[in-house]
Design an enzyme around this catalytic site. Structure first.
Site, PDB file in Angstrom:
ATOM      1  CE1 TYR A 136      16.139   9.337 -46.557  1.00 30.72           C
ATOM      2  CE2 TYR A 136      15.056  11.469 -46.531  1.00 30.72           C
ATOM      3  CZ  TYR A 136      15.810  10.512 -45.897  1.00 30.72           C
ATOM      4  OH  TYR A 136      16.231  10.707 -44.600  1.00 30.72           O
ATOM      5  CE  LYS A 154      14.176   1.640 -44.339  1.00 33.40           C
ATOM      6  NZ  LYS A 154      14.230   2.420 -43.090  1.00 33.40           N
ATOM      7  CE1 TYR A 205       7.460  -8.763 -43.573  1.00 29.08           C
ATOM      8  CE2 TYR A 205       7.302 -11.094 -43.023  1.00 29.08           C
ATOM      9  CZ  TYR A 205       6.719  -9.919 -43.467  1.00 29.08           C
ATOM     10  OH  TYR A 205       5.394  -9.908 -43.807  1.00 29.08           O
ATOM     11  CB  ALA A 206       8.640  -6.518 -38.197  1.00 30.68           C
ATOM     12  CG  ASP A 210       3.280   0.625 -37.328  1.00 33.96           C
ATOM     13  OD1 ASP A 210       2.180   0.191 -36.931  1.00 33.96           O
ATOM     14  OD2 ASP A 210       3.366   1.535 -38.160  1.00 33.96           O
ATOM     15  CG  ASP A 249      11.744  10.216 -35.056  1.00 31.53           C
ATOM     16  OD1 ASP A 249      10.796  10.728 -34.423  1.00 31.53           O
ATOM     17  OD2 ASP A 249      11.673   9.933 -36.264  1.00 31.53           O
TER      18      ASP A 249
END
EC number: 2.7.11.1
Length: 766
Positions: A136, A154, A205-206, A210, A249
């Site tokens: 979502y 986001k 900002y990356a 990941d 998580d």
């Protein structure tokens, strides 16, 4: 927005502003900061979706609709083409939903910095490519129009949040990011804004993606890289817990790499924000009950803690479990608990069913074993993790964890240094004392241990890369002839209590002698390298030694059990100098020797001399034997080799077919009797194998035939068609890939290909 509109309560819940600290008003920051204004600042909240493999429902609609319209020139033209009332409505929402921020502006007249309150919203950014999406939410790249700086935005659909009842997750993540703003190792939230349909989070900002992408790119990380990133991850988790937030998580997908290749934790949608307890200390620091149990079923299957599956609760120690899984994945390249589906993965987690890959570093293995424990009370605390020998060179106090430059990224390769047993560290240093306490297996300082811990010296003995821990203890003392002993060893591969009963029956042979193996440093090893001279050509490097040797019987008639068992193999260990050279004649087969080295390799040598066309030619077959049946065999120590499945034999070649034939040859010759007992059965099998191997080698060296055309005949390639010169007819050869198919399916395929051939013929005629 659909048939349902937002109520005042919904707006109030989604629009709580970010409140900066008083220090933020006095600091000079080139990035915009939140402004204290609850009356008009409509701040949105973020929602981090569940990636693939995570619990929770998937999106009912595509996430592409969450991406805002790119407000470049074509976007502006699209705005101009809208109905005037709709355009006016959007402008009103852009004004209402914009965030009020404090911006440092230099006064051109005086040259002094002054603070101005400005509004920034969707029109102040140029949206670009999509960086990721969830169930979502979507993350897009945004560039500030005034400064040109890049951000990660986001985007969340208000309608979807309310319809799927996900507002609470957005609120939790918003509050968590508020508390963590400015914390090292945590993604920074600059401010939030909204429009009529969506909420927007302006995040750091990356550019390097990941952490999972980094592991997949290199396959694994060496010890230096693993230590560097593991120290940052555990320090960031420590900061979370000190503020009273449990992530719940943690996984490689939720660890991003910024422009300096430093880790950043993200995705706090499922986080637990602990209430602040009254402080009992003199300094008045806030206190949080990190052991408060929560029954929310959140997390990811491969990284979920066993107490959540077994007892339906979790606390802060679930983050420590996830850290152990990530540390394992850095070196192994895959999670410790992985199966075909989530249910089977859960079963592995509940049973603590995992195995270390071949050549896994001993020091990291020791740390992982003390993290992946079923009972959370037996897991190491963060303080004990930082004091572990693996982080002996890392200083967590001076902030060098975040200041040091990242090392060169390289995959992990097995080396002799990594396979050395853990050394007992000095008692003089305070940090080293903590490492000794951790190495002894002490649990939490606040909770009592349920089992006595081994001493550092005993741990060093257990870590020796010999047959088993009990076998290592017997290496240091000569066995008495004619005596029988039984040794009980407690397995450290997981928290279940396993006992391996090793029975050793010594034979009355003068040649049986126990090699002297020192458990101290290699410099004090009293063994002479001349004892390994005979096997030097088979050892990988100068640091590899032969620790155990067994002469394996060759005739299946003499084998009642598998020679891999403890009773048959671990019994007659010999010094290499006591073994007659395998090249001495012993019939058609010379000898079959079984070796174990200090690098965890188990080798099987078969020597024979063929009396046929290859007379006086010697064949050597070298296998690397990995024994995993930990519950029954435990022949190789858990510090050496553990692999799922039954016994597996690896050969030093790349031919899969040869590997399978070798497995059948050794398996049939060692573990079972043939139906017709014949001393020539082994010889025939061996001769047939050697002959086939030579034929396969010749075929491999030949150039492959060039197909005449790319046309399909009967729907099959040209190489599947054989043409007999005498008959001049075409015969269809059934492909090997179709051998396993039923005849009915093959008939249907052949009929369909025949029809295709007819259609091609008609096309050619036309």
């Amino acid at each position: 927005m659909g048939n349902r509109s937002l109520t005042e309560a919904d707006h109030a819940l989604l629009s709580k502003p970010l409140v900066p600290t008083s220090a933020e008003h006095t600091q000079t920051q080139e990035y915009p900061r939140p402004f204290v204004d609850g009356s008009n600042s409509q701040s949105g909240s973020e929602l981090q979706a569940s990636p693939q493999g995570q619990f929770g429902e998937k999106a009912l609609t595509s996430t592409n609709r969450f991406i805002p319209l790119a407000n470049d020139d074509p976007g502006m033209q699209h705005e101009m083409g809208l109905d005037p009332s709709m355009r006016r409505r959007r402008e009103e929402w852009a004004e209402r939903g914009a965030a009020k921020i404090v911006k440092d502006v230099v006064d051109p007249a005086t040259g002094e910095l002054t603070k101005h309150v400005v509004k920034m919203g969707i029109k102040d950014f140029k949206f670009g490519e999509q960086l990721g999406d969830g169930s979502y939410s979507s993350v897009v790249l945004a560039t500030a129009r005034d400064s040109g700086k890049k951000y990660a935005v986001k985007v969340l659909s208000k309608e979807y949040l309310i319809r799927q009842k996900k507002v609470k997750y957005v609120t939790v993540e918003k509050l968590a990011l508020q508390k963590l703003n400015g914390t090292k190792g945590i993604f920074k939230l600059f401010f939030t804004f909204q429009d009529e349909a969506s909420l927007y989070f302006l995040l750091e900002y990356a550019p390097h993606g990941d952490f999972l992408g980094l592991i997949k790119k290199y396959g694994s990380l060496n010890e230096t890289c693993a230590r560097y990133y593991a120290s940052q991850i555990i320090d960031a988790v420590d900061s979370l817990h000190n503020i009273g937030i449990i992530h719940r998580d943690i996984k490689p997908e939720n660890i991003l790499l910024d422009k300096n290749m430093k880790v950043k934790l993200t995705d706090f949608g499922t986080a637990k924000i602990l209430p602040e307890e009254p402080s009992n200390t003199a300094d008045g620091k806030p206190y949080f009950d990190l052991y408060a149990k929560s029954k929310s079923f959140v997390g990811t299957a491969e990284y979920v803690s066993p107490e959540l599956l077994n007892d339906n609760y979790t606390d802060s120690r679930c983050d420590i479990w996830a850290f152990g899984c990530i540390l394992y994945q850095m070196l192994a390249g895959k999670p410790p608990f992985k199966a075909a589906n989530e249910y089977l993965t859960f079963q592995k987690v509940m049973k603590i069913q995992y195995a270390f890959t071949a050549g896994f570093p001993q020091i990291v293995k020791d740390l992982v074993k003390k993290l992946l424990v079923r009972d959370p009370n037996d897991r190491l605390t963060i303080k004990q993790i930082k004091a572990h020998l693996f982080f002996h060179e890392v200083n967590f106090e001076d902030g060098s964890v975040w200041d040091d430059n990242p090392p060169e990224i390289q995959p992990y390769k097995i080396n002799a240094e990594a396979m050395k047993p853990l050394q007992k560290v000095s008692e003089s240093d305070t940090t080293v004392k903590m490492a000794n306490l951790q190495l002894a297996g002490n649990g939490h300082a606040d909770t009592p241990l349920q089992a006595p811990a081994a001493t550092s010296q005993e741990h060093s003995v257990i870590s020796m890369t010999a047959a088993t821990a009990a076998f290592n203890k017997d290496y240091t003392s000569q066995p008495k002839l004619g005596s029988k002993s039984s040794t009980s060893v407690r397995s450290a591969s997981n928290n279940t209590d396993r006992e391996v009963i090793q029975k050793k029956v010594s034979k009355n042979r003068a040649s049986v002698s126990s090699p002297s193996i020192s458990t101290t440093s290699r410099g004090k090893d009293n063994r002479s390298r001349s004892s390994d001279a005979f096997w030097s050509r088979y050892l990988q490097n100068m640091d590899e030694r032969v620790l155990l040797m067994k002469e394996v019987a060759l005739s299946t008639r003499n084998l009642e059990d598998s020679p891999v068992g403890l009773e048959n193999v671990a019994l007659d260990y010999k010094n290499p100098l006591d073994i007659e050279p395998p090249t001495d004649s012993a019939g058609k087969f010379y000898k079959k020797m079984f070796l174990i080295t200090n690098l965890g390799r188990a080798l099987v040598f078969v020597k024979r001399r063929s009396l046929s066309m290859w007379e006086e030619q010697e064949f050597e077959l070298q296998f690397e034997l990995e024994l995993n049946d930990v519950e029954k065999i435990r022949f190789i120590s858990d510090q050496v080799l553990e692999i799922d499945g039954s016994r597996t034999i690896f050969i030093g070649c790349k031919e899969r077919a040869v590997l399978m034939k070798l497995w059948k040859l050794i398996h049939n010759g060692m573990t079972a009797k043939p139906k017709v007992v014949s001393p020539k059965s082994d010889h025939k099998m061996f001769d047939k194998f050697i002959l086939q191997k030579r034929q396969n080698t010749k075929k491999k060296n030949q150039a492959p035939p060039v197909p005449q055309s790319n046309r399909l005949i009967n729907g099959l390639p040209d190489r599947c068609i054989l043409k007999t010169p005498e008959e001049g007819a075409l015969h269809t050869k059934r492909p090997t890939s179709l051998q396993t198919r039923s005849s009915s399916n093959y008939s249907k395929l052949l009929a369909r290909s025949t029809q295709m051939r007819k259609n091609m013929t008609r096309t050619d005629e036309k």
